[in-house]
Design a protein around this motif. Sequence first.
Motif: not given
Ligand code: TZP
Length: 220
Positions: A46, A139, A143, A145-146, A173-176, A194-196
Motif C-alpha cells: 500500500r 477503523p 489510527t 496512519t490513514k 483494521i485501524g490502530g490494531i 496492521v500497518i504501524t
Molecule cells: C488503511 C487503513 N484503513 C482504515 S485504518 C487504516 C490504517 C491502519 O494503519 P495502522 O495499523 O497503522 O493503524
Amino acid sequence: MARISKENLKDALKVYFIMGSVNCTIHPTEVLRQAIAGGITMFQFREKGKGALIGDEKYKLAKELQWICRDNQIPFLVNDDIELAMALDADGVHIGQEDEPAEYVRKQIGDKILGISVHSYEEATAAIQSGADYFGIGPIFLTETKEDAKPVQGTTVIQEFRANGITMPIVGIGGITPENAAIVISAGADGVSVITAISKAASIPDAVIELKKSVFSVKN
Ligand SMILES: Cc1ncsc1CCOP(=O)(O)O
Ligand SMILES: C=C1C=NC(C)=NC1=N
C-alpha cells in the motif's frame, strides 16, 4: 487457478501486514523479511500518503516485495493500483469505496483475491454482489496512519454483520496492536490487518509473534 476458498482465505487473513515505503523507518524489504520471520500470513503493498513512490520506483519496490513474498509462500496483494497488480500478476487487490467499481475490478482481475473496504450494511451487500472475497472493516481503533480514515467505529460493525448472518471473511483494521487484537477477533473478525504496530515496532518479529498469539488466544 480458481477462486481462493473461504477457509483458506480466513487462514490467510489471520495476521495481514500492510505496508508501503512511507510506513517504514528501515528499508521496506528488510521490514517485510522481518515480518515474515515473525509469521505474517498475508501481505498488502500500500504505497500511499506523503512521499509515496510513483512510477518506476513504485513498480521496482513492489516487485522486490513480491519476490520476498513468493519465496516464502505469502500471498502478495496490491492496494488500489489494479494496473500494477495485473502487471505484477499479484495474488490479489484491495480496493476502497472511492476506487473503481468493484464489479469492474472483479472483471479485470479474474479469480485473483478481491478485498473491499466496507463501512455499512449497504456497502457490504453491494460488495457481496460484486464478488468480494473478504471485507476490510475499520477503523476499529484510533489510527494516525490513514489521514482520511472514517470515524473510529470500534467493533460494532463487525458484530452487526455477524449478527445479521454475514459469513464473508472479515479482517479488522485501524490502530490494531498486540494489546487489542483479541478484541477484534472476539467481535467476529477472522484476522487483523496492521500497518504501524508491525512496520515501526522496536522488534518487528516480536510484534508479529505477539499479534499472532493474541489472534489465536480467542476461542470463537
Ligand atoms: C488503511 C487503513 N484503513 C482504515 S485504518 C487504516 C490504517 C491502519 O494503519 P495502522 O495499523 O497503522 O493503524
Ligand atoms: C483500507 C483498507 C482496509 N482494509 C484492508 C485490509 N486494507 C486496506 N487498505
